[in-house]
Write a protein that holds these residues in place. Structure first.
Motif, PDB file in Angstrom:
ATOM      1  N   LEU A   7      19.950   0.605  10.235  1.00 30.80           N
ATOM      2  CA  LEU A   7      18.671   1.340  10.280  1.00 30.80           C
ATOM      3  C   LEU A   7      18.565   1.981  11.593  1.00 30.80           C
ATOM      4  O   LEU A   7      18.085   2.956  11.880  1.00 30.80           O
ATOM      5  CB  LEU A   7      17.558   0.551   9.839  1.00 30.80           C
TER       6      LEU A   7
ATOM      7  N   GLY B 169      19.101   5.741  11.733  1.00 29.63           N
ATOM      8  CA  GLY B 169      17.676   5.794  11.038  1.00 29.63           C
ATOM      9  C   GLY B 169      16.724   6.801  11.676  1.00 29.63           C
ATOM     10  O   GLY B 169      15.948   7.442  10.896  1.00 29.63           O
TER      11      GLY B 169
ATOM     12  N   LEU C 157      14.775   7.066   3.489  1.00 27.54           N
ATOM     13  CA  LEU C 157      14.021   6.159   2.529  1.00 27.54           C
ATOM     14  C   LEU C 157      13.790   6.378   1.312  1.00 27.54           C
ATOM     15  O   LEU C 157      13.145   6.952   0.925  1.00 27.54           O
ATOM     16  CB  LEU C 157      12.860   5.520   3.505  1.00 27.54           C
TER      17      LEU C 157
ATOM     18  N   LEU D 297      13.387   8.853   6.950  1.00 29.51           N
ATOM     19  CA  LEU D 297      13.035   7.874   7.904  1.00 29.51           C
ATOM     20  C   LEU D 297      12.601   8.302   9.325  1.00 29.51           C
ATOM     21  O   LEU D 297      11.817   7.534  10.108  1.00 29.51           O
ATOM     22  CB  LEU D 297      13.956   6.816   8.189  1.00 29.51           C
TER      23      LEU D 297
ATOM     24  N   VAL E 223       8.712   7.886   9.767  1.00 30.65           N
ATOM     25  CA  VAL E 223       8.472   6.864   9.991  1.00 30.65           C
ATOM     26  C   VAL E 223       8.384   6.751  11.613  1.00 30.65           C
ATOM     27  O   VAL E 223       7.471   6.042  12.147  1.00 30.65           O
ATOM     28  CB  VAL E 223       9.404   5.642   9.542  1.00 30.65           C
TER      29      VAL E 223
ATOM     30  N   VAL F  62      10.364  -1.187   9.644  1.00 21.11           N
ATOM     31  CA  VAL F  62      10.560  -1.366   8.082  1.00 21.11           C
ATOM     32  C   VAL F  62      10.495  -2.809   7.757  1.00 21.11           C
ATOM     33  O   VAL F  62       9.874  -2.994   6.611  1.00 21.11           O
ATOM     34  CB  VAL F  62      11.850  -0.952   7.898  1.00 21.11           C
TER      35      VAL F  62
ATOM     36  N   GLU G 116       6.346   1.350   7.467  1.00 23.99           N
ATOM     37  CA  GLU G 116       6.376   2.588   6.878  1.00 23.99           C
ATOM     38  C   GLU G 116       6.050   2.840   5.328  1.00 23.99           C
ATOM     39  O   GLU G 116       5.877   4.158   5.192  1.00 23.99           O
ATOM     40  CB  GLU G 116       8.082   2.552   6.741  1.00 23.99           C
TER      41      GLU G 116
END
Length: 244
Positions: A196, A200, A206, A220, A223, A238, A243
Motif C-alpha cells: 500500500l 498506493g 481500492l 487510493l 484517500v 487504511v 478511507e
C-alpha cells in the motif's frame, strides 16, 4: 475481420475458448493480436507448497498456483537462456548463500531443479521440495519479473504471502524497475502495508463491497488527498478505516 465485418464460422467445443482456434489471416490482424496479448498474460496466486519437485516436460505457461514452476523454468532456460543469469543475480542478495539453479537429469525425460548454496567455503545442493516455502516463492517471483517479455502482463494475487518483511520491498523495487522495460505491466492484489505504501499514492485502486452489493473501485490517491494533514502513512489510514 479488421473492417468489422463478420468473419468465417466454425464449430468449437463449448468447454474451451473458441479464440484459441482462430487462424491468423491478413484480414483479422486485430483479433489475432488480441488473442496473442491474452496468451501473454500470467495470472498467479502462488502456492509454493504445491510446487512439483520434478519436470517431465517444458511448459510455456505457469499454472495459477505455480505447481508446474519446474517445467515452466525448464522452458525458460531453452527460450531465454541469455536472461537466466539475471534471475540468479536478483535472487542472490535476498536468499542467504544462494548460488545458482540447474536442471539435473533424473530420468529419461525428467529433470529436477537443483538449487546450489555456498556455506563456509563449501557448496551443497537442495531439491525444490527441500527449500522453505519462502525460498520457493522468492525464486518464482523473481523469475516472473526477470523472464517475462515486455509485452507480457503479470497479475499476482497476494505475492507477499510466504515472504519475510525484509524480503518484500526488494522484490517491489525489482518489479517496479521491470515494468515498462523487461515486463509490460504488473497488476498486484494485496492487503500488505508495504504494498500500500509503495504503490498506493500513484498507481493503486481500492476495491470495496458494501452490504453485499457490487464492488466499487476508486483510486487510493483520493484517500491521500483527503487525509493529507493526518501525518500518517497510507497503510495506517487504511488500517484505521478512514478511507471509507
Amino acid at each position: 475481420r479488421d473492417d468489422h465485418s463478420e468473419g468465417p464460422r466454425y464449430h468449437a467445443d463449448w468447454s474451451e475458448s473458441a479464440m484459441a482456434r482462430v487462424a491468423e489471416r491478413k484480414d483479422n490482424t486485430r483479433l489475432t493480436r488480441f488473442r496473442d496479448f491474452i496468451r501473454g498474460m500470467t495470472v498467479c496466486a502462488l502456492d509454493p507448497k504445491r510446487f512439483l519437485p520434478e519436470s517431465r516436460s517444458e511448459d510455456a505457461f505457469l499454472e495459477f498456483d505455480g505447481a508446474n514452476f519446474a517445467s515452466w523454468y525448464r522452458h525458460q532456460i531453452q527460450e531465454r537462456s541469455h536472461r537466466i543469469h539475471s534471475v540468479v543475480d536478483a535472487v542472490s542478495p535476498v536468499i542467504d548463500g544462494f548460488h545458482s539453479i540447474r536442471m539435473e537429469k533424473v530420468g529419461a525425460d525428467t529433470r529436477a531443479p537443483m538449487v546450489a548454496f555456498d556455506h563456509v567455503g563449501a557448496r551443497y545442493e537442495l531439491r525444490l521440495d527441500e527449500l522453505s516455502d519462502g525460498q520457493r516463492a522468492l525464486i518464482a517471483l523473481y523469475a516472473l519479473v526477470r523472464l517475462s517479455d515486455d509485452t507480457n502482463v503479470v497479475l499476482l494475487d497476494e505475492p507477499d504471502n510466504y515472504l519475510a518483511l525484509a524480503e518484500i520491498q526488494p522484490w517491489l523495487l525489482a518489479l517496479s524497475d521491470a515494468c515498462g522495460a523487461s515486463l509490460g505491466q504488473a497488476i498486484v492484489c494485496s492487503h500488505h502495508p508495504e504494498m500500500l505504501d509503495y504503490f498506493g499514492t500513484d498507481s493503486a485502486f481500492l476495491l470495496s463491497r458494501e452490504n453485499g452489493g457490487p464492488v466499487s473501485v476508486r483510486p487510493l490517491s483520493e484517500v491521500v488527498a483527503s487525509q493529507k494533514d493526518s501525518g500518517l502513512r497510507l497503510s495506517e489510514i487504511v488500517a484505521r478505516g478512514w478511507e471509507l
